[in-house]
Design a protein around this motif. Structure first.
Motif: not given
Lengths: 234, 234, 252
Positions: A64-68
């Protein structure tokens, strides 16, 4: 080429745009409630004994922290209904706000989980031991001793996360939700784009003011909650 | 899943990675230098300038990036045009590529966010370090560059890493001011045959890989910079 | 008479708090001056006005014929003055991001523009003198307080300053580490370098000082050779202070 602006129109625009305030707040509150619940579950998973669940939850956070956010919106709003249709489920007619709430909840839940985990771990170990030593059961110890202290630690981060979440609600316009930014764009479109800049500045000011209010509220909440527990100053 | 589409679209999406990275590196590169300068100005409490910066930072942190992008997109051409007239040049505004506006907006936003990171990190360096530098006869600049900054950067690293990965994700919004970066390309490719699922899964994978790689880099950088802390080295 | 350090009418206030009320002090080359006094007497502040870590409000500081007027000093003068002095801090203040060797080399390379190889050789030699040959490549956080302070002394010593200022060099140390640092300072004193030491170690003052100064309330109350001042103080305030201090050290 000619650039003329009518900055005097901005206050009037602000008032017009503010009609979308209730919807924006509704989206914010729903996403907040869901992300906190989901975040708590994920945080518990990362700290639980089950190894598989642990790595699953950690993977979820990192994903979730990697996806815009924008890509997640498209994935849920455009991709998911298509996929579900193949399974015979039709969600194409759902309210668009549902998709934005779902996106923001998923996205924010990672931050919330990290916040809860960090605050929980920041409570001194001796506190739990002391609670056990007076005969409390683990759940009672958590509810009466650990949680209240962790909450105090979490408040500033929680405030930050809420502000982040609030700013992200602005992405509702990308799928046609008429929240603050969506309404601003609608107003601009009604005048055939003549006052685009004024409209964006007006909505920027709205976000600015609300953020300042949220920031102050978070500061007040922290002060009220930790009153007498923290050493003075600092 | 339409694997034909994936085979065809993936190279084109991958080809947009340099556009995304160009925005990321230029915005972070310039923005962080500005942010460091702003942090020093605010630390020294330079009158007027530090108050202006405080307002600027508050605005940039409160207003959603997409609005900042739009404002830059509509304000900059006017500014460039007026400047051109001032110096007697007829600048063709339409020749300025949209990515310039996106980079401008992202740079300012990085400057604002990083200035807060640097401010906290510099404040965390013990005053005695500066005094010791002065006591051996160093100038202010020598003390800053040789003693204070190296320690402050070690403290700032995790937050800078967070900013950097956040920036990668933010560049997806440049789509809305007409930059053909990863998300824009995926979106355009998906439309003709409605390949939303495939397009956004690919996009997600690309962003996840970028986030993972840069997280790794910053983590490595952090442990290198922190080697002087007691428990870090053997 | 030429003095190495000459302080004239040093005045210093922090807000409403008048810390130094016109201190006069003349120190000859090679003197080891120990400043005693209760906390709040202004002794540390006095030391810090000498290298302008705290700029005095009034008066002048003169080190080896280089005079700086507190009221109209500029950056260049302050740096010049600091290059004539060196300081050993209560909390060591070793550069946390540099190894012990780099800490000692830093001033030579950055300030005095020595060649790196020369600076390293000199630094290793001086670190050997303070017994830290084995610790050259360690970072400060990896050393004991006593070792850090000995490195701090080496960092000051290598600059070959006209005067070294010691600000309570043993106050932050665990009791069992005080001895090693004091004996290092003693060795430095024997080299004939001019030193000003703010400390609470009476025995050290008695053994090493050429002159002891007693300060209270921002003024020099009494000064003289260690025997005279420590054993037969004239001023009642000095007597009071000494009886309290020795009372503590006897019971400790």
């Amino acid at each position: 080429m000619n650039y003329t602006y009518d900055f005097a129109s901005i206050p009037g625009l602000i008032l017009k745009i503010l009609h979308a305030f209730p919807l924006t707040m509704g989206i914010l509150l729903c996403a907040l409630a869901i992300s906190l619940t989901l975040g708590a579950a994920v945080a518990a998973g990362t700290m639980g004994r089950n190894r598989f669940l642990q790595s699953l939850c950690k993977g979820y956070i990192s994903f979730m922290r990697g996806i815009p956010t924008l890509v997640l919106i498209f994935l849920l709003y455009l991709g998911m209904p298509q996929a579900l249709k193949q399974l015979g489920i039709d969600i194409g007619s759902w309210n668009k706000a549902v998709f934005i709430i779902a996106t923001l909840s998923l996205n924010a839940s990672a931050n919330m989980a990290e916040m809860m985990r960090a605050s929980y771990l920041a409570v001194d170990k001796g506190q739990r031991e002391a609670a056990y030593s007076v005969g409390m059961k683990p759940f009672t110890a958590f509810r009466r001793i650990i949680f209240p202290q962790a909450l105090g630690i979490a408040i500033p981060t929680l405030g930050n996360n809420i502000i982040l979440l609030f700013k992200e609600t602005s992405l509702g316009f990308t799928i046609g939700v008429i929240d603050i930014l969506g309404r601003a764009r609608a107003i601009s479109a009604a005048s055939f784009g003549a006052n685009k800049l004024e409209v964006y500045i007006a909505s920027g000011i709205i976000y600015w003011i609300i953020c300042i209010v949220l920031e102050q509220a978070s500061r007040l909440a922290e002060r009220a909650y930790t009153k007498g527990r923290k050493k003075a100053a600092g | 899943m339409d694997f034909g589409f994936i085979m065809e679209a993936f190279p084109q999406i991958a080809a947009a990675i340099p556009v995304t990275l160009l925005m990321v590196f230029v915005s972070a590169g310039i923005g962080w230098v500005l942010g460091l300068a702003a942090a020093l100005v605010r630390k020294n409490r330079t009158p007027v300038l530090s108050q202006i910066l405080a307002v600027f930072v508050s605005f940039m942190r409160s207003v959603p990036s997409v609005i900042v992008l739009y404002i830059a997109y509509y304000v900059m051409p006017a500014v460039i045009y007026a400047y051109g007239q001032n110096i007697g040049w007829a600048i063709d505004i339409n020749a300025v590529p949209p990515i310039a506006y996106a980079i401008f907006a992202l740079t300012l936003s990085q400057a604002a966010y990083s200035s807060e990171v640097f401010r906290a990190a510099i404040a965390a360096v013990d005053e005695g370090q500066t005094e010791a530098a002065y006591s051996v006869g160093m100038t202010r600049a020598q003390a800053l560059f040789r003693i204070v900054f190296p320690q402050a950067f070690a403290t700032a690293m995790p937050n800078l890493g967070g900013l950097f990965v956040g920036l990668i994700k933010e560049t997806s919004l440049a789509y809305y001011v007409g930059v053909y970066e990863i998300t824009a390309v995926a979106n355009l490719l998906s439309i003709p045959k409605l390949n939303f699922i495939e397009a956004y899964i690919m996009t997600t994978v690309v962003y996840e890989i970028l986030s993972f790689l840069f997280n790794k880099c910053f983590r490595a950088g952090e442990s290198r910079l922190k080697r002087f802390r007691a428990n870090a080295a053997g | 008479m030429d003095y190495m350090v000459k302080l004239e009418n040093i005045q210093k206030s922090f807000g409403d708090n008048h810390i130094l009320k016109g201190v006069e002090l003349n120190i000859k080359k090679g003197e080891v001056v120990v400043i005693l006094g209760p906390s709040g007497s202004g002794k540390t502040t006095l030391l810090r006005t000498i290298n302008f870590l705290d700029a005095a409000d009034e008066g002048s500081v003169c080190v080896n014929d280089f005079k700086v007027d507190a009221k109209k000093h500029n950056k260049a003068q302050v740096i010049e003055l600091r290059r004539k002095t060196a300081m050993v801090f209560q909390n060591y203040n070793l550069f946390a991001n540099k190894t012990i060797l780099e800490n000692v080399m830093e001033g030579l390379v950055t300030v005095k523009k020595f060649k790196k190889s020369d600076a390293e050789e000199m630094s290793r030699r001086i670190l050997a003198k303070v017994g830290l040959s084995e610790r050259c490549d360690f970072y400060p956080a990896q050393l004991s307080g006593g070792q850090q302070q000995r490195a701090g002394i080496a960092r000051a010593l290598i600059l070959d300053p006209d005067v070294i200022l010691f600000d309570e060099p043993t106050s932050a140390l665990d009791p069992e580490l005080v001895g090693e640092v004091l004996s290092t300072i003693k060795n430095v004193a024997q080299t004939g370098i001019t030193m000003i030491v703010v400390t609470h170690e009476i025995a050290f003052a008695r053994e090493v000082a050429t002159r002891v100064i007693f300060m209270e309330g921002g003024k020099v109350v009494e000064q003289g050779p260690p025997e005279a001042l420590l054993v037969h103080p004239k001023e009642p305030r000095t007597q009071q202070f000494l009886s309290r201090i020795t009372g503590i050290s006897e019971s400790a």
